[in-house]
Design a protein around this motif. Structure first.
Motif, PDB file in Angstrom:
ATOM      1  N   SER A 183      49.136  43.048  33.064  1.00  0.00           N
ATOM      2  CA  SER A 183      48.884  42.130  34.172  1.00  0.00           C
ATOM      3  C   SER A 183      47.718  42.576  35.055  1.00  0.00           C
ATOM      4  CB  SER A 183      50.144  41.990  35.043  1.00  0.00           C
ATOM      5  OG  SER A 183      50.489  43.233  35.633  1.00  0.00           O
ATOM      6  N   GLN A 184      47.216  43.818  34.851  1.00  0.00           N
ATOM      7  CA  GLN A 184      46.082  44.312  35.626  1.00  0.00           C
ATOM      8  C   GLN A 184      44.779  44.276  34.838  1.00  0.00           C
ATOM      9  OE1 GLN A 184      46.306  45.111  38.990  1.00  0.00           O
ATOM     10  NE2 GLN A 184      48.276  44.120  38.595  1.00  0.00           N
ATOM     11  N   GLY A 185      44.801  43.599  33.690  1.00  0.00           N
ATOM     12  CA  GLY A 185      43.582  43.459  32.898  1.00  0.00           C
ATOM     13  C   GLY A 185      43.200  44.699  32.124  1.00  0.00           C
ATOM     14  N   GLU A 186      44.149  45.628  31.910  1.00  0.00           N
ATOM     15  CA  GLU A 186      43.843  46.838  31.156  1.00  0.00           C
ATOM     16  C   GLU A 186      43.399  46.464  29.746  1.00  0.00           C
ATOM     17  OE1 GLU A 186      46.748  46.009  32.583  1.00  0.00           O
ATOM     18  OE2 GLU A 186      47.805  47.750  33.377  1.00  0.00           O
ATOM     19  N   PRO A 187      42.241  46.972  29.291  1.00  0.00           N
ATOM     20  CA  PRO A 187      41.666  46.501  28.023  1.00  0.00           C
ATOM     21  C   PRO A 187      42.528  46.774  26.803  1.00  0.00           C
ATOM     22  CG  PRO A 187      40.438  48.396  28.887  1.00  0.00           C
ATOM     23  CD  PRO A 187      41.375  47.955  29.972  1.00  0.00           C
ATOM     24  N   LEU A 188      43.343  47.823  26.823  1.00  0.00           N
ATOM     25  CA  LEU A 188      44.151  48.164  25.651  1.00  0.00           C
ATOM     26  C   LEU A 188      45.593  47.681  25.762  1.00  0.00           C
ATOM     27  CD1 LEU A 188      42.868  51.799  24.926  1.00  0.00           C
ATOM     28  CD2 LEU A 188      42.099  49.643  23.933  1.00  0.00           C
ATOM     29  N   ALA A 189      45.948  47.057  26.869  1.00  0.00           N
ATOM     30  CA  ALA A 189      47.316  46.572  27.046  1.00  0.00           C
ATOM     31  C   ALA A 189      47.554  45.336  26.184  1.00  0.00           C
ATOM     32  CB  ALA A 189      47.583  46.264  28.515  1.00  0.00           C
ATOM     33  N   ALA A 190      48.835  44.992  26.023  1.00  0.00           N
ATOM     34  CA  ALA A 190      49.213  43.916  25.105  1.00  0.00           C
ATOM     35  C   ALA A 190      48.553  42.588  25.467  1.00  0.00           C
ATOM     36  CB  ALA A 190      50.733  43.777  25.087  1.00  0.00           C
ATOM     37  N   LEU A 191      48.568  42.224  26.752  1.00  0.00           N
ATOM     38  CA  LEU A 191      48.062  40.908  27.137  1.00  0.00           C
ATOM     39  C   LEU A 191      46.563  40.779  26.877  1.00  0.00           C
ATOM     40  CD1 LEU A 191      48.757  38.164  28.267  1.00  0.00           C
ATOM     41  CD2 LEU A 191      48.408  39.061  30.573  1.00  0.00           C
ATOM     42  N   SER A 212      52.407  39.239  39.249  1.00  0.00           N
ATOM     43  CA  SER A 212      51.839  40.456  39.829  1.00  0.00           C
ATOM     44  C   SER A 212      50.612  40.041  40.624  1.00  0.00           C
ATOM     45  CB  SER A 212      51.422  41.446  38.729  1.00  0.00           C
ATOM     46  OG  SER A 212      50.424  40.851  37.913  1.00  0.00           O
ATOM     47  N   SER A 213      50.095  40.963  41.406  1.00  0.00           N
ATOM     48  CA  SER A 213      48.828  40.747  42.101  1.00  0.00           C
ATOM     49  C   SER A 213      47.885  41.883  41.719  1.00  0.00           C
ATOM     50  CB  SER A 213      49.032  40.715  43.624  1.00  0.00           C
ATOM     51  OG  SER A 213      49.613  41.920  44.076  1.00  0.00           O
ATOM     52  N   PRO A 214      46.569  41.633  41.690  1.00  0.00           N
ATOM     53  CA  PRO A 214      45.627  42.672  41.265  1.00  0.00           C
ATOM     54  C   PRO A 214      45.650  43.874  42.211  1.00  0.00           C
ATOM     55  CG  PRO A 214      44.586  40.507  41.243  1.00  0.00           C
ATOM     56  CD  PRO A 214      45.888  40.356  41.961  1.00  0.00           C
ATOM     57  N   ILE A 215      45.758  45.046  41.645  1.00  0.00           N
ATOM     58  CA  ILE A 215      45.623  46.278  42.416  1.00  0.00           C
ATOM     59  C   ILE A 215      44.164  46.389  42.857  1.00  0.00           C
ATOM     60  CG2 ILE A 215      45.674  48.815  42.241  1.00  0.00           C
ATOM     61  CD1 ILE A 215      47.959  48.466  40.215  1.00  0.00           C
ATOM     62  N   PRO A 216      43.885  46.886  44.078  1.00  0.00           N
ATOM     63  CA  PRO A 216      42.482  47.025  44.509  1.00  0.00           C
ATOM     64  C   PRO A 216      41.638  47.733  43.458  1.00  0.00           C
ATOM     65  CG  PRO A 216      43.941  47.511  46.335  1.00  0.00           C
ATOM     66  CD  PRO A 216      44.826  47.283  45.141  1.00  0.00           C
ATOM     67  N   GLY A 217      40.532  47.099  43.097  1.00  0.00           N
ATOM     68  CA  GLY A 217      39.657  47.628  42.058  1.00  0.00           C
ATOM     69  C   GLY A 217      39.818  46.945  40.721  1.00  0.00           C
ATOM     70  N   ASN A 218      40.935  46.211  40.554  1.00  0.00           N
ATOM     71  CA  ASN A 218      41.208  45.563  39.259  1.00  0.00           C
ATOM     72  C   ASN A 218      40.918  44.070  39.263  1.00  0.00           C
ATOM     73  OD1 ASN A 218      42.081  48.011  38.334  1.00  0.00           O
ATOM     74  ND2 ASN A 218      44.243  47.503  38.279  1.00  0.00           N
ATOM     75  N   LEU A 219      40.460  43.539  40.393  1.00  0.00           N
ATOM     76  CA  LEU A 219      40.317  42.085  40.516  1.00  0.00           C
ATOM     77  C   LEU A 219      39.383  41.519  39.448  1.00  0.00           C
ATOM     78  CD1 LEU A 219      40.999  39.523  42.041  1.00  0.00           C
ATOM     79  CD2 LEU A 219      39.112  40.012  43.612  1.00  0.00           C
ATOM     80  N   SER A 220      38.262  42.178  39.211  1.00  0.00           N
ATOM     81  CA  SER A 220      37.298  41.680  38.228  1.00  0.00           C
ATOM     82  C   SER A 220      37.908  41.654  36.835  1.00  0.00           C
ATOM     83  CB  SER A 220      36.035  42.547  38.243  1.00  0.00           C
ATOM     84  OG  SER A 220      35.118  42.111  37.276  1.00  0.00           O
ATOM     85  N   SER A 221      38.652  42.713  36.466  1.00  0.00           N
ATOM     86  CA  SER A 221      39.284  42.775  35.139  1.00  0.00           C
ATOM     87  C   SER A 221      40.323  41.682  34.980  1.00  0.00           C
ATOM     88  CB  SER A 221      39.930  44.151  34.933  1.00  0.00           C
ATOM     89  OG  SER A 221      38.974  45.181  34.980  1.00  0.00           O
ATOM     90  N   VAL A 222      41.098  41.453  36.037  1.00  0.00           N
ATOM     91  CA  VAL A 222      42.133  40.417  35.979  1.00  0.00           C
ATOM     92  C   VAL A 222      41.493  39.039  35.853  1.00  0.00           C
ATOM     93  CG1 VAL A 222      44.019  39.309  37.252  1.00  0.00           C
ATOM     94  CG2 VAL A 222      43.821  41.799  37.241  1.00  0.00           C
ATOM     95  N   ASN A 223      40.435  38.786  36.621  1.00  0.00           N
ATOM     96  CA  ASN A 223      39.749  37.492  36.541  1.00  0.00           C
ATOM     97  C   ASN A 223      39.171  37.251  35.152  1.00  0.00           C
ATOM     98  OD1 ASN A 223      40.324  36.797  39.183  1.00  0.00           O
ATOM     99  ND2 ASN A 223      38.395  37.559  39.994  1.00  0.00           N
ATOM    100  N   ALA A 254      45.284  28.295  26.715  1.00  0.00           N
ATOM    101  CA  ALA A 254      46.583  28.537  27.337  1.00  0.00           C
ATOM    102  C   ALA A 254      46.578  28.101  28.800  1.00  0.00           C
ATOM    103  CB  ALA A 254      46.950  30.018  27.233  1.00  0.00           C
ATOM    104  N   GLU A 255      47.752  27.792  29.313  1.00  0.00           N
ATOM    105  CA  GLU A 255      47.925  27.525  30.739  1.00  0.00           C
ATOM    106  C   GLU A 255      48.210  28.857  31.427  1.00  0.00           C
ATOM    107  OE1 GLU A 255      48.131  24.904  34.022  1.00  0.00           O
ATOM    108  OE2 GLU A 255      47.704  24.406  31.940  1.00  0.00           O
ATOM    109  N   VAL A 256      47.637  29.056  32.604  1.00  0.00           N
ATOM    110  CA  VAL A 256      47.827  30.324  33.315  1.00  0.00           C
ATOM    111  C   VAL A 256      48.366  30.047  34.708  1.00  0.00           C
ATOM    112  CG1 VAL A 256      46.737  32.441  34.164  1.00  0.00           C
ATOM    113  CG2 VAL A 256      45.939  31.396  32.025  1.00  0.00           C
ATOM    114  N   VAL A 257      49.459  30.731  35.059  1.00  0.00           N
ATOM    115  CA  VAL A 257      50.054  30.622  36.388  1.00  0.00           C
ATOM    116  C   VAL A 257      49.867  31.972  37.073  1.00  0.00           C
ATOM    117  CG1 VAL A 257      52.164  30.213  37.701  1.00  0.00           C
ATOM    118  CG2 VAL A 257      51.763  28.960  35.571  1.00  0.00           C
ATOM    119  N   HIS A 258      49.178  31.961  38.209  1.00  0.00           N
ATOM    120  CA  HIS A 258      48.914  33.219  38.903  1.00  0.00           C
ATOM    121  C   HIS A 258      48.617  32.918  40.365  1.00  0.00           C
ATOM    122  CE1 HIS A 258      44.477  32.723  39.411  1.00  0.00           C
ATOM    123  NE2 HIS A 258      44.662  31.867  38.427  1.00  0.00           N
TER     124      HIS A 258
END
Length: 351
Positions: free
Chosen positions: A95-103, A126-137, A148-152
């Motif tokens: 949920s934080q946009g980690e490149p190797l995570a499942a999502l 979830s909400s983006p942890i400071p510093g992760n906003l760009s990855s999440v976007n 896909a539809e995205v709810v956030h």
């Protein structure tokens, strides 16, 4: 808002979904995962779990008894295509946009078991942890591009902070009655506010200490004081090297990526103080050599004048002096002509 409010919001959003639900949240938020499980059970969905931390969280929570899940609710990853989309909920990390995570791997199309369907709905609880906003976007953009539809976001009320409020912090401080207090989690500005919260419930200002990573606090029964620093910088892993990439190397890489490199080769006979060959100039990442003939010729003249001037000066000349002189002459010349600052690497060939 309370976790109960989020639970009701998730029910309202997820219950009418007709396709698959991909639910992304913090693996450590057992309460939130429990709410998603309840929705899946009530809507007749099977649950598949992806991501190592999420799998560990589920296993531990089940062993302790936090989850009350009917038998047959969980299915293996390879079974998700054996059921209609409206009977599947995928719970995953990333949920934080980690490149190797499942999502992220699902969004990139590189996940081995999960391929996005146009009818999928991805819920970011979830909400983006400071510093992760760009990855999440970026992750949300990729999911939307896949259909896909995205709810956030706050507007959907699908997440509330798991951190304590100030009043909860005050309650804990009143119960603990600490003599000394050092906040340790969050950015520096957050630590300062937490320290002020402690002072508000009676901890003396001189007994509250705010430290950055690496600063040492010395504690005795009657005192708390600063006591120097220890190394606590980021450790870079590059190839087989661990921690051998320092600030100077990183600066050089940054300069190379920004303005490129210019290599200057001259051949010098130091016994006769004679310029034997060159200067030859090679550029990489700075200019296109074939289209910059005039600039290269002018730069060669600058180097030639500099080298011959030193060789004819009657003073002692060595490789280091020539290298420094070439750099000092070329830097301002190239900046004036191009407004760029390439790395300049003089190579002196003695004969």
């Amino acid at each position: 808002m309370s976790e109960h409010y989020v639970s009701n919001s998730l029910k309202d959003i997820m219950t009418p979904i007709e396709g698959r639900i991909i639910f992304a949240s913090f693996a450590s938020n057992i309460s939130r995962l429990s709410e998603a499980i309840e929705i899946a059970v009530n809507t007749g969905r099977k649950i598949a779990v992806f991501g190592r931390s999420m799998e560990n969280a589920f296993r531990n929570a089940q062993e302790i008894g936090y989850f009350n899940i009917p038998e047959g609710t969980f299915i293996e990853a390879k079974e998700i295509n054996d059921y209609p989309d409206n009977e599947i909920m995928i719970m995953c990390t990333g949920s934080q946009g980690e490149p190797l995570a499942a999502l992220s791997r699902i969004a990139n199309g590189t996940h081995r078991q999960v391929t996005l369907h146009p009818t999928d709905t991805v819920v970011f609880s979830s909400s983006p942890i400071p510093g992760n906003l760009s990855s999440v976007n970026n992750l949300i953009n990729k999911l939307l591009e896949s259909g896909a539809e995205v709810v956030h976001g706050k507007i959907n009320n699908v997440h509330t902070s798991g951190h304590a409020s100030q009043e909860q912090q005050k309650l804990l401080l009143r119960l603990m009655k600490p003599k000394f207090f050092m906040p340790v989690h969050g950015e520096y500005r957050m630590l300062c506010v937490h320290g002020e919260t402690a002072q508000a419930v009676g901890v003396p200002e001189e007994n509250v200490i705010i430290h950055d990573n690496g600063q040492v606090a010395a504690l005795t029964q009657d005192s708390l004081r600063e006591a120097g620093k220890v190394p606590a910088d980021a450790v870079y892993v590059d190839g087989k090297g661990i921690g051998d990439i320092g600030n100077i190397v990183l600066r050089d890489r940054h300069n190379l990526s920004e303005d490129g490199i210019v290599i200057v080769v001259v051949t010098v006979n130091f016994e006769n103080n004679e310029l034997v060959a060159g200067p030859d100039i090679v550029s990489r990442g700075f200019i296109y050599m074939r289209e910059s003939g005039d600039l290269i010729k002018d730069a060669q003249k600058v180097v030639q004048t500099t080298v011959i001037g030193h060789l004819n000066s009657g003073k002692e000349v060595n490789e280091k002096i020539l290298r420094d002189s070439i750099q000092n002459a070329l830097y301002p010349f190239l900046h004036k002509r191009t407004k760029r600052n390439p790395m300049i690497l003089p190579v002196i060939m003695p004969v």
